[in-house]
Design a protein around this motif. Sequence first.
Motif, PDB file in Angstrom:
ATOM      1  N   ASN A  49      55.242  13.673  66.355  1.00  0.00           N
ATOM      2  CA  ASN A  49      53.904  13.663  65.758  1.00  0.00           C
ATOM      3  C   ASN A  49      53.967  13.882  64.250  1.00  0.00           C
ATOM      4  O   ASN A  49      53.316  13.171  63.471  1.00  0.00           O
ATOM      5  N   LEU A  50      54.765  14.866  63.827  1.00  0.00           N
ATOM      6  CA  LEU A  50      54.894  15.146  62.399  1.00  0.00           C
ATOM      7  C   LEU A  50      55.579  13.996  61.676  1.00  0.00           C
ATOM      8  O   LEU A  50      55.232  13.672  60.533  1.00  0.00           O
TER       9      LEU A  50
ATOM     10  N   ALA B 252      53.051  11.277  61.258  1.00  0.00           N
ATOM     11  CA  ALA B 252      52.093  11.688  60.225  1.00  0.00           C
ATOM     12  C   ALA B 252      52.688  11.470  58.836  1.00  0.00           C
ATOM     13  O   ALA B 252      52.013  10.975  57.923  1.00  0.00           O
TER      14      ALA B 252
ATOM     15  N   VAL C  66      56.102  17.436  69.144  1.00  0.00           N
ATOM     16  CA  VAL C  66      55.676  17.926  67.833  1.00  0.00           C
ATOM     17  C   VAL C  66      56.447  17.213  66.726  1.00  0.00           C
ATOM     18  O   VAL C  66      55.870  16.798  65.710  1.00  0.00           O
TER      19      VAL C  66
ATOM     20  N   SER D 142      50.452  22.893  62.806  1.00  0.00           N
ATOM     21  CA  SER D 142      51.115  22.177  63.909  1.00  0.00           C
ATOM     22  C   SER D 142      52.279  22.985  64.450  1.00  0.00           C
ATOM     23  O   SER D 142      52.474  23.087  65.677  1.00  0.00           O
TER      24      SER D 142
ATOM     25  N   ALA E 214      45.379  19.419  63.217  1.00  0.00           N
ATOM     26  CA  ALA E 214      46.597  19.761  63.957  1.00  0.00           C
ATOM     27  C   ALA E 214      46.338  19.748  65.456  1.00  0.00           C
ATOM     28  O   ALA E 214      47.154  19.227  66.242  1.00  0.00           O
TER      29      ALA E 214
ATOM     30  N   ILE F  15      50.949  20.757  58.575  1.00  0.00           N
ATOM     31  CA  ILE F  15      52.288  20.998  59.132  1.00  0.00           C
ATOM     32  C   ILE F  15      52.398  22.425  59.651  1.00  0.00           C
ATOM     33  O   ILE F  15      52.903  22.670  60.759  1.00  0.00           O
TER      34      ILE F  15
ATOM     35  N   ALA G  42      47.248  10.658  64.042  1.00  0.00           N
ATOM     36  CA  ALA G  42      48.248  10.612  62.978  1.00  0.00           C
ATOM     37  C   ALA G  42      48.095   9.384  62.092  1.00  0.00           C
ATOM     38  O   ALA G  42      48.297   9.459  60.880  1.00  0.00           O
TER      39      ALA G  42
END
Length: 455
Positions: free
Chosen positions: A258-259, A262, A255, A52, A223, A49, A28
Motif C-alpha cells: 500500500n505504501l 502510494a 502495508v 499507516s 491511512a 506514512i 492510493a
Amino acid sequence: MQTTETEQWSSKIGFILSAAGSAIGVGAIWKLPYVTGISGGGAFFLLFIMFSLFMGFPLLLAEFIIGRSTQKEAISAYRSLAPHTQWHWIGKLGVFTCFLLLSFYSVIGGWIVIYFVKGLFGGIISEGADYGSVFNVTIGNPILVIGAQFVFLAVTVLVVAKGIQNGIEKVSKILMPTLFVLFIVLIIRSLTLDNAMEGVKFFLAPDFSRITSQNILYAMGQAFFALSVGVSVMVTYSSYLSKKESLIQPAISIVAMNLLIALLAGLAIFPAVFSLGLEPAEGPGLLFVVLPAVFDQIIFGEVFLLCFLALFLFATLTSAFSMLEIIVASTVKGQDGKRKKHAYIVGVLIFAVGIPSALSYSVFSDILIFSKNLFDSADYLVSNILMPLGVLLISIFVPLKIKKSTLREELLQHSRLGATAFNIWFFIMRFVIPLVIIVVFLDITGILDRIVAVF
C-alpha cells in the motif's frame, strides 16, 4: 453454517493479493494524490506514512485476529467473541460504512469506465485541449455518469457472486501484478518531464508549517481508507484464511504494498502537475486532468494512457470487490447458495443510493451540506468520521473482550516474533490508538483548545 465450511483462500499469496487489492485501489491511486495536493504536500504524506505504520498496521492485525479466530463474517464474528452484548454493532457499522463508501466509490469507478472507453477509441487526447474542462463536461453529463456507474457495479457484482476462489482471488492474482508493471511505465515518463523535480520536492519534502489539525484528521482518515481498516473488511477477508497461516507476514506485505503504491502514485502525478503548470490542489478530478495532459506530451500517448486507465480500473475493482464482499457475507452468513441472489440485490441498492453522488456535479450541484456537495459529503463522512469511529471501537473491543492469551496465540502463531513484539502491539491497541483518535477529534471540534485554556 459457518464461512469456514464453505470457502477459503486457496493460498496465502491469493489472500495477500486480494487483501492488498482491497487496500490499494482508489485510496492510493486516486485519493491520496489529490488529498496530498490540497493538504500541503510532503508533510501530509509523512503523516500518512506514520499513521499507516503505527496505527493502520496494528489495526490490520487486530481485524485479522477477529476474523481468523472466529472464521466468521464481520457481524457474526463480533457476536461470537462477545455474545449477548451490543458489540456486534461494530460489524454493522462496518457494513453500513462499506455500503455508503461503495455508493460513491462506484461513481469514481464509473468515471474511469468512461475514460477507458473513450481511450479505446482515441477520444481523450487532443492537441491544445483543456483537460480540466473536458473532465467537468464529462462528469456533468447525468445519463453518462449514471450509466457508467451501473456498468462498474455490474462487473463488481458478477465477480463477487462467483465467490472467493473463483471470483475475487482469481481476478486479483492477475490484476495486482499488472498494476505494478504499468505504474513503473508511467513514473519513468513523468520523472523525465521538464521541471519534474519540483513535483518530487512538493511530494516528498515536508513543510510542517502547512499542517493543520484538519490535515492531521485527513491524514489519519486517509491511512484508514487506504488500508481498509475500521470497516471490518479485513475481518471478513481473514475469516477465509487458514489457521495454518501466519498473520504477521500478510499484514506486513499489505502495508508495504500500500505504501509503495502510494509513493508510486505521488511520483507519477506530482512531477507531471508541476511540469505542466497545473494546480496540485485540483481536487477529486486531479488524476483525470493530469493523466491526459502527461500522455499528450509523448509518442504513443494514447496507448500509454489506455494502459494506465486499465491499471486504474483494475485497482478500483479490487477495492470494490472487498466492499461488496463484506456486505454480501454479512447477509449470506456462510450459506453460499444464497450468494448470487444477495450480491444482485445489494448491488441494486448500492446503485440507487449512489445516484445522488453521481449527480453531484450536474442535477444536484446546488445541494450543499456544510459547503460540500453530496459526493464530497459522503466521502468526508466515511473517511473522517465513520472510519475513525470504527477504528476507535475496534481498538477498545480487542483488548477488552478478547482474552490476552487468545490474542497472543493468534498473533504469534507461525511467527518468529516473541512476547516483546506482542506487548508493544497490545499497548498500541489499548492505549495509543484510542488516545490519538480522541485527541484529534477533540482538536477538530475545538474542545481541546478549551481544555488547554482551563489549565
